[in-house]
Scaffold this motif. Structure first.
Motif, PDB file in Angstrom:
ATOM      1  N   PHE B 101       0.851  -1.186   0.000  1.00 21.51           N
ATOM      2  CA  PHE B 101       0.000   0.000   0.000  1.00 21.51           C
ATOM      3  C   PHE B 101       0.887   1.236   0.000  1.00 21.51           C
ATOM      4  O   PHE B 101       2.061   1.185   0.361  1.00 21.51           O
ATOM      5  CB  PHE B 101      -0.962   0.006   1.196  1.00 21.51           C
ATOM      6  CG  PHE B 101      -0.305  -0.222   2.539  1.00 21.51           C
ATOM      7  CD1 PHE B 101       0.249   0.829   3.248  1.00 21.51           C
ATOM      8  CD2 PHE B 101      -0.243  -1.504   3.086  1.00 21.51           C
ATOM      9  CE1 PHE B 101       0.835   0.618   4.476  1.00 21.51           C
ATOM     10  CE2 PHE B 101       0.357  -1.722   4.316  1.00 21.51           C
ATOM     11  CZ  PHE B 101       0.895  -0.661   5.014  1.00 21.51           C
ATOM     12  N   ARG B 102       0.312   2.327  -0.395  1.00 23.48           N
ATOM     13  CA  ARG B 102       1.051   3.580  -0.459  1.00 23.48           C
ATOM     14  C   ARG B 102       1.561   3.924   0.937  1.00 23.48           C
ATOM     15  O   ARG B 102       0.806   3.861   1.900  1.00 23.48           O
ATOM     16  CB  ARG B 102       0.118   4.678  -0.953  1.00 23.48           C
ATOM     17  CG  ARG B 102       0.837   5.844  -1.563  1.00 23.48           C
ATOM     18  CD  ARG B 102      -0.162   6.850  -2.059  1.00 23.48           C
ATOM     19  NE  ARG B 102      -0.821   6.420  -3.299  1.00 23.48           N
ATOM     20  CZ  ARG B 102      -0.349   6.706  -4.514  1.00 23.48           C
ATOM     21  NH1 ARG B 102       0.730   7.436  -4.647  1.00 23.48           N
ATOM     22  NH2 ARG B 102      -0.987   6.302  -5.583  1.00 23.48           N
ATOM     23  N   ARG B 104       3.867   2.294   2.669  1.00 18.23           N
ATOM     24  CA  ARG B 104       4.185   1.152   3.510  1.00 18.23           C
ATOM     25  C   ARG B 104       5.579   1.277   4.140  1.00 18.23           C
ATOM     26  O   ARG B 104       5.761   1.065   5.327  1.00 18.23           O
ATOM     27  CB  ARG B 104       4.109  -0.134   2.687  1.00 18.23           C
ATOM     28  CG  ARG B 104       4.291  -1.363   3.536  1.00 18.23           C
ATOM     29  CD  ARG B 104       4.088  -2.611   2.746  1.00 18.23           C
ATOM     30  NE  ARG B 104       5.259  -2.915   1.940  1.00 18.23           N
ATOM     31  CZ  ARG B 104       5.596  -4.128   1.544  1.00 18.23           C
ATOM     32  NH1 ARG B 104       4.820  -5.138   1.858  1.00 18.23           N
ATOM     33  NH2 ARG B 104       6.658  -4.324   0.816  1.00 18.23           N
TER      34      ARG B 104
END
Lengths: 365, 273
Positions: B101-102, B104
């Motif tokens: 995910f963005r 992380r």
């Protein structure tokens, strides 16, 4: 109909990478279809889209005529064999194989019976009480296959199942998978990058490149009539030979010129080739369709031997023709020396020609 | 077996020995002192081997005012901390291990930032906030602070643990009829359990040993370290040794039990299969 798979315009991207581009595919019931391609061509992603482990960005997936695009893997009627086998390390072989049936809440006795049957089919019934850590790679592989088959899936998906086995075991297991498919007849989609596996196992092969299917045909067709230079170069050991040739025509005849050498073409091509006069094409021919003659005269393509490799059942020559290097398969007892000049004869009916720009096969009806 | 090789080995072993003694001698002295009769504590020179085994000192420590009560408090706080930490940390670790995910990587580093601020700096604002929220001098309040301290480690440790459980296994379970959660519960969780137990013990020890926040945020409901630190100046020598030994005990047990899993935590090494 039950085990038919249909992909309609499926697309899957990871960030900016288009793994699968608007792919259409119809797999017949009971067919063994191989998805073949180099790594990163989207074959595994396609398989995972069928399994439901990846959500497609666009398009539809049908299994047995049922739209399963939005369904999770559990509800698709599929079973899958993973490259790593993915055998559960904390369960015995018996529990591993019976896992899916327990998820279906079948009666215990029934599960036990089904597990035993499939274990016998795969010759691992002696190992049911063992844990995966006590098994060899080949045995784990069998457990993974048994665990999938016991589900009696509509569709069996296999992701490079043999690639972690050593060469000899791979050969054995390949034949075994073929036997299993013949006995059980489950629709199978099989992913591999090994073209020999694909040729030996597939009813049809879908050759993939950069997220697209470039050719979908029977193994013989794919081998003999590659749809483009990529397929010809990817399939076959050694890969297809390619050399530049020019279409030349005079009043009487049409032929392909390789340097000063004039190559005869099949009669049915002539009318069509005449329209392409003076164009350059890529000529493709497989190593075994080239005959070697020790003498260079008499209308043979002159070549120089660079290397001669005895390979047991045959001898593989690497020869120089003009600027191109070709591989030629000969009988093992043919005596040639590096540096020797030889004459080649190309089997006329086995020649393929390809467009220089696109690499696509040029075919004549 | 050259001369240089021997020299190197000797130096390495000497360094290892020094480090080991550095850590072990105080533990040994505390342990011995905690089980020697009171009079012998003041003898000099000390003998390394105690003349005879005695529970007198320990009995005196446990009988002292407030010790049993703070001991129970410590256990309660540690168990609460462990529960909170695993409830939040394990899912977080799982998410970091499994999903792209963005942000992380930023999260993985950022989580350590909470450990950048010294507790001393946070103590006063925390005390004020806790008083306002009615958490001051409660065990839950102390457990919350300990959770905040243990959480970064818990997330990092559980990330390593779940990374060691191949994703394929969960996917295989999903193709065999499990839901996403079912695959987690039936496959990933059982395989991660030993590692998670180690993470739990680690959290327990962090809470057990934490003294500063516990001392500042409680008045009557002291945990054991907070109780000892506030009374130690006025205590006799045997009380100190016994207290010290009691504080070391869980950490020692913990180390013996989880040595194997330490590799998981620091290396992100893959699980045995």
């Amino acid at each position: 109909m039950a085990g038919e798979i249909e992909l309609k315009g499926i697309r899957k991207t990871f960030g900016k990478v288009e793994a699968v581009k608007d792919l259409d595919l119809l797999v017949q019931e009971a067919e063994f279809l191989v998805l073949l391609g180099p790594s990163g061509c989207g074959k595994t992603t396609t398989l995972r889209c069928i399994a439901g482990l990846e959500r497609v960005d666009r398009g539809k997936v049908f299994i047995g005529g049922r739209d399963v695009t939005e369904l999770p893997p559990a509800k698709r009627g599929i079973a899958m064999v993973f490259q790593s086998y993915a055998v559960f390390p904390h369960m015995t072989v018996e529990k591993n194989i019976g896992f899916g049936l327990r998820m279906r809440h079948l009666p215990k006795e029934e599960i036990k019976k089904a597990v035993r049957e499939v274990a016998e089919l795969l010759q691992i019934d002696e190992l049911l009480d063992r844990y995966p850590s006590q098994l060899s790679g080949g045995q784990r592989q069998r457990v993974a296959v048994a665990r999938a088959l016991v589900m009696r899936p509509e569709v069996l998906l296999m992701d490079e199942p043999l690639s972690n086995l050593d060469a000899l075991l791979r050969l054995q297991m390949r034949a075994e998978l073929k036997r299993l498919h013949r006995e059980i007849g489950t629709t199978t989609v099989y992913v591999t990058h090994d073209q020999i596996e694909a040729l030996s196992l597939g009813d049809r092969i879908a050759v993939m490149r950069e997220g697209e299917i470039v050719q979908l045909d029977t193994p013989n067709e794919v081998y003999d009539k590659p749809a483009n230079v990529f397929v010809g170069g990817f399939i076959g050991t050694p890969p297809m030979n390619f050399l530049k040739a020019k279409v030349l025509a005079d009043d009487k005849d049409v032929f392909l010129a390789i340097g000063d050498f004039r190559l005869e073409v099949p009669d049915v091509w002539k009318a069509h080739l005449r329209e392409m006069t003076d164009k350059t094409v890529i000529l493709g021919i497989r190593a075994e369709n080239i005959e070697v003659h020790p003498e260079t005269n008499g209308g043979r393509l002159p070549a120089n031997v660079i290397v001669a490799e005895p390979l047991g059942s045959q001898q593989l020559l690497t020869v120089q023709v003009g600027d191109d290097v070709l591989k030629v398969a000969t009988k093992p007892d043919l005596s040639v020396q590096p540096g020797q000049a030889i004459g080649l004869a190309l089997v006329k009916d086995k020649i393929r020609i390809f467009d220089v720009q696109t690499g696509a096969a040029i075919t004549f009806p | 077996m050259s001369y240089r090789y021997l020299l190197r080995q000797t130096l390495i072993y000497m360094a290892v020995l020094t480090l080991a003694l550095w850590v072990l001698i105080p533990i040994l002295l505390i342990g011995i002192s905690a089980f020697t009769p009171r009079q012998e504590l003041y003898l000099w020179p000390k003998s390394i081997i105690p003349s005879h085994f005695s529970l007198e000192t320990m009995r005196f420590f446990l009988g002292a005012h407030g010790v049993v009560r703070s001991l129970l408090n410590s256990v309660k706080v540690a168990v609460l901390t462990l529960t909170f930490t695993l409830a939040v940390g394990a899912p977080a670790g799982y998410a970091v291990a499994r999903f792209f995910f963005r942000g992380r990587e930023a999260f993985r580093l950022g989580i350590l930032i909470t450990r950048m601020f010294p507790t001393a700096l946070l103590a006063v604002p925390l005390a004020v906030t806790f008083i306002r929220w009615g958490l001051y001098d409660t065990l839950v309040g102390v457990a919350l602070i300990h959770t905040a301290m243990a959480l970064p480690f818990a997330v990092i440790i559980t990330t390593g643990i779940f990374m060691g459980v191949p994703k394929d296994l969960e996917e295989a379970a999903m193709t065999l009829g499990c839901s996403r959660f079912g695959a987690f519960a039936r496959v990933a969780l059982p395989l991660a359990l030993p590692g998670l137990a180690a993470a739990a013990m680690f959290t327990f020890v962090i809470s057990w040993n934490e003294v500063f926040a516990a001392a500042i945020l409680t008045v009557r409901n002291r945990t054991l370290p907070a109780h000892i630190i506030t009374t130690i100046q006025a205590s006799p020598l045997d009380f100190r040794f016994a207290g010290g030994f009691f504080m070391i005990l869980p950490a020692l047990l913990f180390m013996f039990l989880i040595r194997r899993y330490l590799f998981h935590m620091w290396g992100g090494a893959t699980a045995e299969r």
